[in-house]
Design an enzyme around this catalytic site. Structure first.
Site, PDB file in Angstrom:
ATOM      1  N   GLU A 143      35.737  44.014 109.046  1.00  0.00           N
ATOM      2  CA  GLU A 143      34.652  43.195 108.480  1.00  0.00           C
ATOM      3  C   GLU A 143      33.394  44.026 108.237  1.00  0.00           C
ATOM      4  OE1 GLU A 143      32.066  39.190 109.665  1.00  0.00           O
ATOM      5  OE2 GLU A 143      33.018  40.381 111.240  1.00  0.00           O
ATOM      6  N   GLU A 246      30.973  30.300 111.038  1.00  0.00           N
ATOM      7  CA  GLU A 246      30.412  31.183 112.052  1.00  0.00           C
ATOM      8  C   GLU A 246      28.890  31.180 111.930  1.00  0.00           C
ATOM      9  OE1 GLU A 246      31.468  35.550 113.914  1.00  0.00           O
ATOM     10  OE2 GLU A 246      30.925  35.433 111.801  1.00  0.00           O
TER      11      GLU A 246
END
Length: 270
Positions: A143, A246
């Site tokens: 990521e 998130e």
């Protein structure tokens, strides 16, 4: 519309961690993700998933000493043995929780570090992890993360992450595309979705409002539009991943904080 997973590390902080599974299920989530499961026994987490009919769609491999400021060790020369031990532990949890994806954090590179050595270490570790995960039927994710939240983080842009994945060529090594980080580092989020989703290397998406990382209906990103782009492109290319929520609720850990901030969800679900 895309399928949404509740991130239990950030959402439902008004509840003890093991009670967050029930809270997410009550609010209509069918799946969850979280950062690190290692403070809990795999059997206890698996029992909560089963009791509430939830899928575990993502967890992180151990990040090193998080409390001391480490944010992954995959790109840190000299930590290879520790990385492999930690990743093996993550695979054990992924197996117990029937979780298909493990995110590997690259790590923070010190200003005087040998960048070439860090990048080489990262790629060797990722290749090893992808090989181990393939045997277990799991996918490894990397990521890009913004350097405002994680100063010095090695992996910063979508292009950088996709180049690594393409170079290594492991079919179970993919990119975790967090639109919050993408907006802060690069912008032009819709174009990046249209570019990268059809290439088949995006394994997971995450969302949060920018810049405060609160609910996605607050801030400079138009998530109603962006989720529509995901839906449109998915219909064309067959992408069927999860979108992880998130974000940090605006009301923090106050009673009902997470639920009171979910007003955006019915509107994008249609």
């Amino acid at each position: 519309m895309p399928r949404f997973a509740a991130n239990l590390s950030l959402l439902y902080q008004e509840h003890p961690f093991l009670d967050r599974f029930a809270a997410a299920a009550r609010d209509g989530f069918a799946a969850v993700e979280f950062l690190f499961p290692y403070a809990f026994a795999p059997a206890d987490l698996a029992a909560r998933l089963a009791a509430h009919g939830l899928q575990q769609v993502l967890l992180n491999a151990p990040p090193g000493d998080w409390d001391a400021g480490e944010r992954g060790i995959a790109a840190l020369p000299g930590r290879e043995a520790e990385f492999r031990t930690g990743f093996a532990r993550a695979l054990d949890y992924a197996h117990a929780l029937q979780c298909p994806r493990i995110h590997v954090l690259a790590g923070i590179v010190e200003p005087d570090a040998d960048l070439a050595a860090c990048e080489a270490t990262y790629q060797v570790n990722l290749q090893w992890a992808a090989d181990q995960a393939a045997t277990a039927g799991k996918t490894v994710l990397i990521e890009p993360i913004n350097t405002r939240d994680f100063p010095g983080y090695l992996l910063q842009t979508q292009a950088q992450a996709h180049a690594i994945v393409a170079s290594l060529g492991a079919p179970n090594l993919m990119v975790q595309m967090d639109l919050y980080h993408c907006q802060i580092m690069e912008g032009d989020v819709a174009t990046k979705l249209r570019t990268y989703l059809p290439q088949g290397r995006v394994g997971h998406i995450q969302i949060a409002g920018v810049p405060e990382r609160h609910e996605p209906d607050v801030g400079e990103l138009n998530y109603a539009y962006l989720l529509g782009v995901i839906d449109e492109v998915s219909a064309q290319c067959g992408w069927n991943g999860w979108v992880g929520c998130e974000y940090r609720p605006r009301r923090g850990a106050a009673p009902g904080a997470t639920r009171s901030g979910l007003g955006w969800l019915p509107h994008v679900r249609g």
